[in-house]
Motif scaffolding. Structure first.
Motif, PDB file in Angstrom:
ATOM      1  N   SER A  17       0.822  -1.199   0.000  1.00  0.00           N
ATOM      2  CA  SER A  17       0.000   0.000   0.000  1.00  0.00           C
ATOM      3  C   SER A  17       0.858   1.253   0.000  1.00  0.00           C
ATOM      4  O   SER A  17       0.682   2.123   0.828  1.00  0.00           O
ATOM      5  N   ARG A  18       1.798   1.332  -0.931  1.00  0.00           N
ATOM      6  CA  ARG A  18       2.585   2.568  -0.975  1.00  0.00           C
ATOM      7  C   ARG A  18       1.701   3.737  -1.335  1.00  0.00           C
ATOM      8  O   ARG A  18       1.885   4.848  -0.862  1.00  0.00           O
ATOM      9  N   PHE A  19       0.725   3.520  -2.206  1.00  0.00           N
ATOM     10  CA  PHE A  19      -0.188   4.618  -2.564  1.00  0.00           C
ATOM     11  C   PHE A  19      -0.923   5.080  -1.317  1.00  0.00           C
ATOM     12  O   PHE A  19      -0.923   6.250  -0.982  1.00  0.00           O
ATOM     13  N   PHE A  20      -1.496   4.099  -0.618  1.00  0.00           N
ATOM     14  CA  PHE A  20      -2.104   4.398   0.657  1.00  0.00           C
ATOM     15  C   PHE A  20      -1.068   5.027   1.575  1.00  0.00           C
ATOM     16  O   PHE A  20      -1.327   5.971   2.276  1.00  0.00           O
ATOM     17  N   GLY A  21       0.126   4.434   1.509  1.00  0.00           N
ATOM     18  CA  GLY A  21       1.199   4.892   2.369  1.00  0.00           C
ATOM     19  C   GLY A  21       1.485   6.365   2.170  1.00  0.00           C
ATOM     20  O   GLY A  21       1.852   7.051   3.105  1.00  0.00           O
ATOM     21  N   ARG A  22       1.296   6.846   0.944  1.00  0.00           N
ATOM     22  CA  ARG A  22       1.607   8.247   0.717  1.00  0.00           C
ATOM     23  C   ARG A  22       0.442   9.141   1.092  1.00  0.00           C
ATOM     24  O   ARG A  22       0.592  10.108   1.813  1.00  0.00           O
ATOM     25  N   LEU A  23      -0.733   8.841   0.561  1.00  0.00           N
ATOM     26  CA  LEU A  23      -1.842   9.752   0.783  1.00  0.00           C
ATOM     27  C   LEU A  23      -2.509   9.501   2.130  1.00  0.00           C
ATOM     28  O   LEU A  23      -2.984  10.399   2.776  1.00  0.00           O
ATOM     29  N   TRP A  24      -2.554   8.282   2.511  1.00  0.00           N
ATOM     30  CA  TRP A  24      -3.316   7.900   3.689  1.00  0.00           C
ATOM     31  C   TRP A  24      -2.476   7.037   4.587  1.00  0.00           C
ATOM     32  O   TRP A  24      -2.709   5.855   4.696  1.00  0.00           O
ATOM     33  N   ARG A  25      -1.477   7.591   5.201  1.00  0.00           N
ATOM     34  CA  ARG A  25      -0.725   6.841   6.182  1.00  0.00           C
ATOM     35  C   ARG A  25      -1.701   6.230   7.171  1.00  0.00           C
ATOM     36  O   ARG A  25      -2.695   6.856   7.531  1.00  0.00           O
ATOM     37  N   GLY A  26      -1.380   5.028   7.615  1.00  0.00           N
ATOM     38  CA  GLY A  26      -2.267   4.336   8.543  1.00  0.00           C
ATOM     39  C   GLY A  26      -2.671   5.213   9.714  1.00  0.00           C
ATOM     40  O   GLY A  26      -3.834   5.258  10.119  1.00  0.00           O
ATOM     41  N   VAL A 231     -17.111  22.516  -0.603  1.00  0.00           N
ATOM     42  CA  VAL A 231     -15.691  22.865  -0.564  1.00  0.00           C
ATOM     43  C   VAL A 231     -14.801  21.676  -0.171  1.00  0.00           C
ATOM     44  O   VAL A 231     -13.710  21.515  -0.711  1.00  0.00           O
ATOM     45  N   THR A 232     -15.281  20.839   0.741  1.00  0.00           N
ATOM     46  CA  THR A 232     -14.420  19.751   1.226  1.00  0.00           C
ATOM     47  C   THR A 232     -13.874  18.869   0.089  1.00  0.00           C
ATOM     48  O   THR A 232     -12.665  18.641   0.032  1.00  0.00           O
ATOM     49  N   PRO A 233     -14.717  18.387  -0.827  1.00  0.00           N
ATOM     50  CA  PRO A 233     -14.149  17.559  -1.905  1.00  0.00           C
ATOM     51  C   PRO A 233     -13.135  18.324  -2.755  1.00  0.00           C
ATOM     52  O   PRO A 233     -12.107  17.769  -3.147  1.00  0.00           O
ATOM     53  N   ILE A 234     -13.415  19.600  -3.004  1.00  0.00           N
ATOM     54  CA  ILE A 234     -12.473  20.397  -3.812  1.00  0.00           C
ATOM     55  C   ILE A 234     -11.130  20.485  -3.092  1.00  0.00           C
ATOM     56  O   ILE A 234     -10.064  20.311  -3.680  1.00  0.00           O
ATOM     57  N   ALA A 235     -11.192  20.730  -1.786  1.00  0.00           N
ATOM     58  CA  ALA A 235      -9.957  20.848  -1.004  1.00  0.00           C
ATOM     59  C   ALA A 235      -9.206  19.525  -0.992  1.00  0.00           C
ATOM     60  O   ALA A 235      -7.984  19.485  -1.168  1.00  0.00           O
ATOM     61  N   VAL A 236      -9.946  18.425  -0.815  1.00  0.00           N
ATOM     62  CA  VAL A 236      -9.280  17.120  -0.741  1.00  0.00           C
ATOM     63  C   VAL A 236      -8.597  16.788  -2.071  1.00  0.00           C
ATOM     64  O   VAL A 236      -7.514  16.197  -2.088  1.00  0.00           O
ATOM     65  N   LEU A 237      -9.203  17.225  -3.178  1.00  0.00           N
ATOM     66  CA  LEU A 237      -8.570  16.983  -4.483  1.00  0.00           C
ATOM     67  C   LEU A 237      -7.246  17.736  -4.623  1.00  0.00           C
ATOM     68  O   LEU A 237      -6.444  17.428  -5.492  1.00  0.00           O
ATOM     69  N   GLN A 238      -7.037  18.733  -3.791  1.00  0.00           N
ATOM     70  CA  GLN A 238      -5.783  19.489  -3.847  1.00  0.00           C
ATOM     71  C   GLN A 238      -4.684  18.838  -2.987  1.00  0.00           C
ATOM     72  O   GLN A 238      -3.571  19.362  -2.902  1.00  0.00           O
ATOM     73  N   SER A 239      -5.014  17.717  -2.354  1.00  0.00           N
ATOM     74  CA  SER A 239      -4.070  17.109  -1.404  1.00  0.00           C
ATOM     75  C   SER A 239      -2.671  16.910  -1.969  1.00  0.00           C
ATOM     76  O   SER A 239      -1.684  17.317  -1.361  1.00  0.00           O
TER      77      SER A 239
ATOM     78  N   GLN B 121       1.510  10.738 -11.847  1.00  0.00           N
ATOM     79  CA  GLN B 121       0.334  10.261 -11.126  1.00  0.00           C
ATOM     80  C   GLN B 121      -0.844  11.193 -11.327  1.00  0.00           C
ATOM     81  O   GLN B 121      -0.680  12.360 -11.655  1.00  0.00           O
ATOM     82  N   SER B 122      -2.030  10.632 -11.141  1.00  0.00           N
ATOM     83  CA  SER B 122      -3.229  11.453 -11.148  1.00  0.00           C
ATOM     84  C   SER B 122      -4.267  10.677 -10.375  1.00  0.00           C
ATOM     85  O   SER B 122      -3.995   9.590  -9.869  1.00  0.00           O
ATOM     86  N   LEU B 123      -5.456  11.245 -10.317  1.00  0.00           N
ATOM     87  CA  LEU B 123      -6.539  10.587  -9.602  1.00  0.00           C
ATOM     88  C   LEU B 123      -6.757   9.173 -10.155  1.00  0.00           C
ATOM     89  O   LEU B 123      -7.065   8.235  -9.433  1.00  0.00           O
ATOM     90  N   PHE B 124      -6.587   9.035 -11.468  1.00  0.00           N
ATOM     91  CA  PHE B 124      -6.892   7.754 -12.108  1.00  0.00           C
ATOM     92  C   PHE B 124      -5.647   6.914 -12.333  1.00  0.00           C
ATOM     93  O   PHE B 124      -5.697   5.841 -12.899  1.00  0.00           O
ATOM     94  N   GLN B 125      -4.507   7.456 -11.933  1.00  0.00           N
ATOM     95  CA  GLN B 125      -3.245   6.742 -12.090  1.00  0.00           C
ATOM     96  C   GLN B 125      -2.553   6.716 -10.748  1.00  0.00           C
ATOM     97  O   GLN B 125      -1.619   7.470 -10.521  1.00  0.00           O
ATOM     98  N   PRO B 126      -3.043   5.912  -9.839  1.00  0.00           N
ATOM     99  CA  PRO B 126      -2.483   5.955  -8.494  1.00  0.00           C
ATOM    100  C   PRO B 126      -1.085   5.341  -8.430  1.00  0.00           C
ATOM    101  O   PRO B 126      -0.545   4.879  -9.426  1.00  0.00           O
ATOM    102  N   TRP B 127      -0.529   5.383  -7.236  1.00  0.00           N
ATOM    103  CA  TRP B 127       0.801   4.854  -6.973  1.00  0.00           C
ATOM    104  C   TRP B 127       0.849   3.365  -7.311  1.00  0.00           C
ATOM    105  O   TRP B 127      -0.031   2.600  -6.947  1.00  0.00           O
TER     106      TRP B 127
END
Ligand SMILES: Nc1ncnc2c1ncn2[C@@H]1O[C@H](COP(=O)(O)OP(=O)(O)OP(=O)(O)O)[C@@H](O)[C@H]1O
Ligand SMILES: [Mg+2]
Lengths: 360, 283
Positions: A17-26, A231-239, B121-127
């Motif tokens: 889960s490196r992807f998770f690991g980056r955006l969503w650390r446990g 606003v919340t989804p817009i902000a989260v897309l900027q993560s 990467q993008s929303l549709f191209q994750p890690w």
């Protein structure tokens, strides 16, 4: 770094889960989930707490539609808007704070520095104070409702500050300096208005300036909820862009972030959230500053985690309000409680900043 | 540090798109640093910009990296104006390490280097696992595997500099722009970085444009040197053509001897201090 990180690293050295690991650390997930639970618990407490005592079962029965009309009035029209409003206002402030602290790369950069709060305050105070006189403009404004006037003040000020900071692009540092200047100037005008106001209006204005949930009704809760949901989804897309932007404008551009566009989006999100929250409840001090920093320390991330910061804001406001109503005598505005908790926290943060530079 | 293990590009990009300045004027506010400058970066070459402090090397590099928009003329990538291309698309073609990047707080070396994957990467191209592989290879190539889980704030200046280079490597772009990649590095690590640069150039066919202050190393590891000063290009060519006492005097106000480096045969610059006793060389 913590022992946990190195253990985790051995467990999954590369893949997984490196992807998770980056955006969503446990840890972020755990903290976020924890905040959800606490917000729900405090909300229940908030519905229970109050001068006319309703039992837990009374509240549940009423919520399910089986209460007396008196109980329905208390639960649906007094307590529920206050609790939902507290959650929404706290979440909006927490998220706005996370956004401004992140884009400015500075934990002291709250949405206040964008001039939003002082603009809202001036709008609201002007409406309260001048409406007492015979100024038809102010009376006209006030007929829009205090929240609307505050929101107009907030958005106008933010627009002016952003416009003044613009020089073929906006530099965070410049924006902050201009925001601080605007805050000081508008604060001066607000104080002047209060000083020359009639005593009752001055008192009303001062009360608004403290920030409180006591006067809140569904009419002022809805706008905050709508802004939050949009606003919340817009902000989260900027993560991910927010992550990259921590490396400075040059490297961010090099890595393919459209820096100015990203910045406008982030600032607009913060301004809308703050304007909505402040209009509904008045400026509740320190929530936007403290909530993201607590969330960040708990999650141990490089920048405040957005959702956890929002939820932490909700925890602080709803918790503070429950405290005010359930424990403290009299109606102490929640803004006083958050200031009393927040100010020492600010000092502690400043004294600690040197030793732990990396977490400050 | 094993300078030879280069992150394998997904496809070894031969033929990087050309990078070219066409009649550009580069200025800050009102002061212009270059006027009507033409410079073409040859594909697959290592080009090094040299020149005195404040001569405009970083300015030029930033313009090539679209961090600075020319007030006249255009910067072109593959024949198209850089400004007309989406910034994320450019980021896949071109990586730039600025002179003063900002170190993020509470971030591990691995996290920092992972950010080099952002353009891919993008929303549709994750890690994906291949992103992790590239990150690991970049860490290994810069000798940072051991330090991967350290906080960037705890690194020495040289270790941090290598982390920045790893980030740029992880971007896997056919064109790489490096502003003083060897600052803060001890001599041995300077050599490591430059050997790494050369191997990326040779094995991946990457085009490299960098700024260096060490003229001897610049001459040794570059195919081409571009000397800037006086608001223009003073000299441009192969190291032996450019590194002459006359050019050094003009560009740096420096008296120096240029002799052949006995190990590599490239030019060795020996600055002359008038206070020293002149020792007759050779004969
Ligand atoms: N942001 C800026 N605003 C105004 N002037 C600048 C700015 N950046 C650089 N300059 C000026 O432009 C000129 C060229 O600067 P540049 O950074 O390109 O020099 P350099 O060749 O990279 O120098 P160094 O070897 O010291 O890194 C200098 O005179 C500098 O003062
Ligand atoms: Mg420079």
């Amino acid at each position: 770094m913590s022992a946990r990180t190195s253990v985790e690293k051995q467990a999954e050295p590369i893949e997984g889960s490196r992807f998770f690991g980056r955006l969503w650390r446990g840890r972020v997930v755990v903290v976020t989930a924890l905040c959800v639970v606490v917000v729900l618990a405090l909300s229940v407490l908030g519905i229970l707490a109050g001068s006319s005592s309703l039992s837990f079962s009374d509240v549940v029965v009423t919520l399910l539609g089986g209460g007396t009309s008196g109980q329905e009035l208390i639960v649906f029209d007094l307590r529920l808007p206050r609790v939902v409003g507290g959650v929404a206002v706290g979440a909006a402030l927490g998220l706005a704070g996370a956004l401004t602290q992140t884009f400015a790369r500075n934990p002291l950069a709250t949405p206040d520095i964008l001039g939003v709060t002082s603009g809202a305050a001036l709008g609201a105070v002007a409406a309260i104070v001048l409406a007492g006189g015979s100024y038809s403009v102010a009376a006209g404004l006030l007929s829009l409702g205090l929240p609307a006037v505050a929101a107009i003040g907030a958005l106008l000020t933010a627009a002016v500050v952003y416009g003044l900071a613009w020089r073929g692009g906006v530099d965070s540092y410049r924006l902050i300096l201009i925001g601080i200047g605007a805050t000081a100037a508008l604060g001066g005008i607000t104080s002047y208005l209060i000083a020359r106001a009639q005593i009752t209006e001055a008192a009303a204005a001062a009360q608004w300036l403290v920030g409180s949930l006591s006067g809140i009704s569904w009419a002022s809760v809805w706008p905050v909820l709508v802004v939050l949901l949009v606003v919340t989804p817009i902000a989260v897309l900027q993560s991910s862009s927010l992550d990259i932007s921590q490396l400075g404008d040059d490297l961010s551009t090099g890595l393919g972030v459209a820096v100015q566009r990203h910045r406008v989006v982030v600032i607009m999100c913060a301004v809308l959230l703050t304007a909505a929250a402040v209009s509904a409840s008045g400026p509740i001090e320190f929530v936007a500053f403290v909530a993201p920093q607590i969330a960040r320390r708990m999650a141990r991330t490089g920048r405040p985690p957005l959702l956890a910061s929002a939820l932490m804001g909700a925890v602080i406001v709803v918790g503070g309000d429950a405290l005010v109503r359930g424990v403290l005598p009299g109606e102490v505005p929640v803004g006083i409680i958050t200031a009393i908790i927040g100010a020492p926290y600010l000092i502690w943060l400043l004294t600690r900043r040197k030793e732990r530079e990396s977490y400050a | 540090m094993t300078a030879t293990s280069v992150p394998q590009a997904a496809s070894p990009t031969a033929g990087a798109p050309a990078l070219e300045a066409r009649g550009v004027t580069l200025s800050y506010e009102k002061t212009s640093i270059f006027e009507n400058l033409d410079l073409r970066i040859e594909e697959g070459e290592v080009t090094t910009l040299i020149g005195a402090n404040g001569s405009g090397k970083s300015t030029l590099l930033k313009a090539f990296g679209r961090l600075l928009v020319p007030s006249a003329g255009s910067m072109e990538l593959g024949g198209q104006p850089l400004r007309s291309l989406p910034t994320r698309a450019v980021a896949k073609q071109l990586a730039i390490l600025p002179q003063k990047p900002v170190t993020p707080s509470a971030t591990t070396v691995r996290d920092l280097v992972s950010r080099g994957r952002h353009p891919h990467q993008s929303l549709f191209q994750p890690w994906t696992p291949s992103d992790s592989r590239v990150v690991n290879e970049s860490l290994a190539a810069t000798g940072l595997s051991e330090l991967a889980d350290r906080d960037t704030a705890s690194l020495s200046g040289g270790q941090l500099q290598r982390a920045w280079i790893a980030l740029v490597l992880a971007q896997q772009s056919p064109i790489i722009l490096l502003d003083e990649p060897t600052t803060f590095l001890d001599l041995s690590h300077q050599l490591d970085v430059l050997r790494l640069v050369r191997s990326i150039n040779r094995e991946r066919g990457a085009t490299v444009v960098m700024v260096l202050h060490d003229l001897t190393l610049a001459g040794r590891y570059s195919d081409r040197l571009v000397v800037v000063g006086e608001g223009k290009v003073i000299a441009d060519g192969k190291p032996w053509e450019v590194l002459t006492p006359e050019v050094l005097r003009r560009a740096f106000d420096l008296e120096a001897l240029v002799i052949a480096d006995p190990t590599s045969g490239s030019p060795l610059i020996v600055p002359v201090d008038p206070d020293d006793h002149r020792i007759e060389l050779g004969t």
